[in-house]
Design an enzyme around this catalytic site. Structure first.
Site, PDB file in Angstrom:
ATOM      1  N   ALA A  54       0.848  -1.192   0.158  1.00  0.00           N
ATOM      2  CA  ALA A  54       0.191  -0.038   0.108  1.00  0.00           C
ATOM      3  C   ALA A  54       0.881   1.205  -0.057  1.00  0.00           C
ATOM      4  CB  ALA A  54      -0.855   0.023   1.238  1.00  0.00           C
ATOM      5  N   ARG A 101      10.544   7.340  -2.894  1.00  0.00           N
ATOM      6  CA  ARG A 101      12.019   7.716  -3.326  1.00  0.00           C
ATOM      7  C   ARG A 101      12.046   6.885  -4.645  1.00  0.00           C
ATOM      8  NH1 ARG A 101      14.793   5.102   1.577  1.00  0.00           N
ATOM      9  NH2 ARG A 101      12.860   4.194   2.358  1.00  0.00           N
ATOM     10  N   LYS A 134       8.776 -10.404 -40.705  1.00  0.00           N
ATOM     11  CA  LYS A 134       7.769 -10.373 -39.959  1.00  0.00           C
ATOM     12  C   LYS A 134       6.388 -11.176 -40.453  1.00  0.00           C
ATOM     13  CE  LYS A 134       4.285  -8.010 -40.918  1.00  0.00           C
ATOM     14  NZ  LYS A 134       3.585  -6.669 -41.549  1.00  0.00           N
ATOM     15  N   ASP A 186       7.556  -5.245  -2.201  1.00  0.00           N
ATOM     16  CA  ASP A 186       8.712  -4.571  -2.795  1.00  0.00           C
ATOM     17  C   ASP A 186      10.003  -5.385  -2.366  1.00  0.00           C
ATOM     18  OD1 ASP A 186       8.885  -3.926  -0.225  1.00  0.00           O
ATOM     19  OD2 ASP A 186       8.765  -1.959  -0.284  1.00  0.00           O
ATOM     20  N   TYR A 208      13.981  -8.189 -47.100  1.00  0.00           N
ATOM     21  CA  TYR A 208      12.936  -8.040 -46.054  1.00  0.00           C
ATOM     22  C   TYR A 208      11.849  -9.061 -46.570  1.00  0.00           C
ATOM     23  CZ  TYR A 208       8.570  -6.397 -44.118  1.00  0.00           C
ATOM     24  OH  TYR A 208       7.456  -6.313 -43.412  1.00  0.00           O
ATOM     25  N   TYR A 242       6.326  -8.428   1.835  1.00  0.00           N
ATOM     26  CA  TYR A 242       6.254  -7.367   1.230  1.00  0.00           C
ATOM     27  C   TYR A 242       6.264  -7.245  -0.379  1.00  0.00           C
ATOM     28  CZ  TYR A 242       7.708  -5.038   5.949  1.00  0.00           C
ATOM     29  OH  TYR A 242       7.740  -4.452   7.127  1.00  0.00           O
TER      30      TYR A 242
HETATM   31  C1  UD1 Z   1       9.331  -1.773   8.474  1.00  0.00           C
HETATM   32  C2  UD1 Z   1       9.298  -2.500   9.635  1.00  0.00           C
HETATM   33  C3  UD1 Z   1      10.655  -2.625  10.239  1.00  0.00           C
HETATM   34  C4  UD1 Z   1      11.759  -3.327   8.988  1.00  0.00           C
HETATM   35  C5  UD1 Z   1      11.245  -2.735   7.845  1.00  0.00           C
HETATM   36  C6  UD1 Z   1      11.925  -3.782   6.771  1.00  0.00           C
HETATM   37  C7  UD1 Z   1       7.295  -1.651  10.588  1.00  0.00           C
HETATM   38  C8  UD1 Z   1       6.732  -0.822  11.824  1.00  0.00           C
HETATM   39  N1  UD1 Z   1       8.401  -1.519  10.493  1.00  0.00           N
HETATM   40  O1  UD1 Z   1       9.864  -0.515   8.325  1.00  0.00           O
HETATM   41  O2  UD1 Z   1      10.643  -2.953  11.321  1.00  0.00           O
HETATM   42  O3  UD1 Z   1      12.995  -3.448   9.691  1.00  0.00           O
HETATM   43  O4  UD1 Z   1       9.930  -2.702   7.344  1.00  0.00           O
HETATM   44  O5  UD1 Z   1      11.908  -3.258   5.579  1.00  0.00           O
HETATM   45  O6  UD1 Z   1       6.389  -2.592  10.434  1.00  0.00           O
HETATM   46  N2  UD1 Z   1       3.294  -0.670   3.926  1.00  0.00           N
HETATM   47  C9  UD1 Z   1       1.590  -0.621   3.625  1.00  0.00           C
HETATM   48  N3  UD1 Z   1       1.068   0.356   4.315  1.00  0.00           N
HETATM   49  C10 UD1 Z   1       1.355   1.042   5.182  1.00  0.00           C
HETATM   50  C11 UD1 Z   1       2.768   1.106   5.400  1.00  0.00           C
HETATM   51  C12 UD1 Z   1       3.568   0.091   4.694  1.00  0.00           C
HETATM   52  O7  UD1 Z   1       1.248  -1.531   2.775  1.00  0.00           O
HETATM   53  O8  UD1 Z   1       0.741   1.814   5.785  1.00  0.00           O
HETATM   54  C13 UD1 Z   1       3.893  -1.402   3.092  1.00  0.00           C
HETATM   55  C14 UD1 Z   1       4.772  -0.930   2.212  1.00  0.00           C
HETATM   56  O9  UD1 Z   1       4.268  -0.674   0.980  1.00  0.00           O
HETATM   57  C15 UD1 Z   1       6.136  -1.828   2.188  1.00  0.00           C
HETATM   58  C16 UD1 Z   1       6.038  -2.179   3.537  1.00  0.00           C
HETATM   59  O10 UD1 Z   1       4.780  -2.297   3.931  1.00  0.00           O
HETATM   60  O11 UD1 Z   1       6.010  -2.732   1.291  1.00  0.00           O
HETATM   61  C17 UD1 Z   1       7.094  -1.900   4.543  1.00  0.00           C
HETATM   62  O12 UD1 Z   1       6.549  -0.334   4.569  1.00  0.00           O
HETATM   63  P1  UD1 Z   1       7.821   0.728   4.835  1.00  0.00           P
HETATM   64  O13 UD1 Z   1       7.470   1.881   5.182  1.00  0.00           O
HETATM   65  O14 UD1 Z   1       9.104   0.411   3.929  1.00  0.00           O
HETATM   66  O15 UD1 Z   1       8.371  -0.001   6.251  1.00  0.00           O
HETATM   67  P2  UD1 Z   1       9.602   0.780   7.148  1.00  0.00           P
HETATM   68  O16 UD1 Z   1       8.876   1.680   8.061  1.00  0.00           O
HETATM   69  O17 UD1 Z   1      10.784   1.068   6.480  1.00  0.00           O
HETATM   70 CA    CA Z   2      11.069  -0.332   3.255  1.00  0.00          CA
END
Ligand code: UD1
Ligand code: CA
Length: 510
Positions: free
Chosen positions: A25, A30, A369, A120, A384, A118
């Protein structure tokens, strides 16, 4: 006796989680991109599809993806590229805890294991998730978090352990951590196995009282532990596998690492890759045993290379099927089929719908083609061939052009079996050349040529003797001609006087 793969299947089934919730979400600011972060690609697939592939490899009861940012675009991508996924929409309450809570609204099971991953994190592997589930369930844990020890833990949540290190007490986010906690080098990967009932209950009890004003999923660990439940960690040594993409530098780094892993897998299964540093192979490419990939090759999409085929140097193949023992040299292909034992290149361009038969040849500087070139047929040089069918054993002379487009519509050229098309022919479609027919050099084929017939229409040649001597007097060409004529026939008249008729014709031609 069960086979090895049957045993693996059984192990996967016995550890299948009730659900996997994939978090996607976040905005991914970045990346500085108009494209949502999880739709950026490495290895020929989006980050999200890689993540879903790993999740699906655990054979979960449900596969849930949590979306918010660019929700409709990501959902459309899922409809096209992912099978059985359930979309959960996160509301305006931020944080990974809220994201999982929204995901759980779509989970129908009431007990069992739920994995959180995740969208990503593209290098995560299904096998690692299956091991996480197995470790979690065999220990009877309420939460098992996948962790890693990293050289630079900045930004990550840190794993808090008991004094002897044997128990996990909780996770503290970097922004909320004390200096002492920031010195901890064991980080939270963000990948967990949870007991479903514990997760639902704990999430209903977490707030947003932290440095980021978010619902932290990480708070679930401390809550479970305070409730007397077992919280564990599985430490992975594979740091890249749990790394996420936050910007385009990481996108390239993880893309290169994925490529290295893909190349290693192919080499271990019997493919020769001469120069891994200049070879790029997408995740979905398949390559047969004893195929040889020479330097500078990119294999994209659903490309399928047969056994013993030789590709390269310097080729780009996308969605292309290459038969056993075929050879492709310095060429670019897209949605093409290259038959067993056929050869292509150097310097040719095979566009969609090219279908080269077994032992066929597309040589140098050829563009094709939507063309079927049958078994053993050859298009060797500078041609061709578009919207055409070329029969078995037929040979097209150098510089053959199918004139398939009249400016409004495309037309087909049909050439039979064992035809000999002369050099520098223009085949003006629609046109048919029958089996065993031939055409002369320089023919512009506008009318069908019957089987066994010879088609010719090049104007017969007429030489105007001494033309250069008269019309290009004073040039190097004139003196070269004069010298040659003097040499070849010292006695005869080397520069006959033009007849009145010749002079007239020359003037008309100018
Ligand atoms: C989170 C963890 C952290 C961990 C890190 C690893 C928490 C509070 N922290 O940190 O301990 O070391 O991941 O990368 O969980 N996402 C949502 N909805 C939201 C927020 C985030 O779906 O409201 C998703 C993002 O799209 C992403 C993942 O959750 O795929 C992680 O979000 P990100 O903001 O990168 O997490 P961090 O705060 O960096
Ligand atoms: Ca992250």
């Amino acid at each position: 006796m069960p086979t090895e793969s049957a045993q693996t299947d059984t192990a996967a089934r016995s550890a299948a989680p009730a659900a996997v919730i994939v978090l996607a979400a976040g905005a991914g600011t970045r990346m500085k991109s108009r494209t949502p972060k999880v739709l950026h690609e490495i290895g020929g697939r989006s980050l999200l599809v890689h993540a879903l592939d790993a999740a699906a490899g655990t054979a979960p009861g449900q596969l849930v993806v949590v979306l918010r940012h660019e929700r409709d675009r990501v959902a459309a991508h899922l409809a096209e590229h992912a099978g059985d996924v359930v979309i959960a929409d996160q509301d305006e309450i931020p944080g990974t805890g809220r994201a999982v809570q929204c995901g759980l609204e779509q989970v129908t099971a009431t007990e069992g294991t739920v994995l959180v991953t995740y969208g990503d994190v593209p290098l995560l592997e299904a096998a690692a998730l299956r091991e996480l589930v197995a470790a979690h369930e065999s220990a009877g844990a309420a939460v098992t978090v996948l962790t890693a020890r990293v050289p630079d833990p900045t930004g990550y949540g840190r794993i808090l352990r008991s004094a002897d290190g044997s128990e996990v007490l909780g996770i503290v986010e970097h922004k909320d951590a004390t200096d002492e906690q920031r010195a901890i080098d064991e980080i939270n990967s963000g990948i967990y196995a949870f007991d479903l009932a514990v997760l639902r209950d704990a999430l209903s009890r977490i707030g947003t009282d932290n440095a980021q004003g978010e619902m932290y999923l990480t708070d679930v660990l401390a809550i479970a532990r305070e409730d007397g439940r077992s919280v564990r960690a599985v430490v992975t040594a594979d740091l890249m596998m749990v790394e996420g993409v936050n910007d385009r530098v990481q996108l390239a780094q993880l893309g290169a690492e994925m490529n290295r892993r893909i190349l290693t897998r192919h080499m271990r299964s019997g493919v020769t890759i001469v120069d891994p540093a200049t070879t790029w192979i997408d995740a979905d490419v398949s390559i047969g045993q004893d195929a040889v990939i020479l330097p500078g090759v990119q294999l994209h999409g659903a490309t399928d290379i047969g056994e013993r085929a030789v590709i390269g140097p310097d080729c780009t193949l996308r969605d292309t099927e290459v038969g056993e023992g075929a050879e492709v040299v310095r060429s670019h292909t897209l949605l093409a089929v290259i038959g067993a034992g056929a050869s292509v290149g150097p310097f040719s361009y095979l566009r969609p719908g090219t279908d080269l038969g077994e032992q066929g040849k597309i040589g140098g500087f050829v563009e094709t083609k939507n063309a079927r070139i049958d078994t053993g047929a050859k298009v060797p040089h500078l041609s061709y061939v578009g919207d055409a069918e070329i029969g078995e054993g037929t040979n097209l002379g150098a510089g053959t052009i199918t004139a398939n487009y009249d400016g409004v519509s495309k037309h087909r050229t049909t050439i039979g079996r064992h035809v000999r098309v002369g050099s520098d022919n223009v085949l003006v479609a629609p046109v048919t050349i029958g089996d065993g027919a031939a055409t002369g050099a320089g023919t512009v084929v506008r009318k069908d040529v019957a089987p066994g017939a010879l088609g010719v229409n090049a104007v017969s040649q007429r030489n105007v003797e001494g033309w250069t001597l008269r019309r290009r007097a004073g040039t190097a060409a004139e003196s070269a001609a004069r010298e040659a004529l003097d040499r070849s026939d010292a006695t005869a008249d080397a520069s006959p006087a033009p007849t009145a008729g010749q002079e007239k014709q020359e003037n008309e031609q100018r």
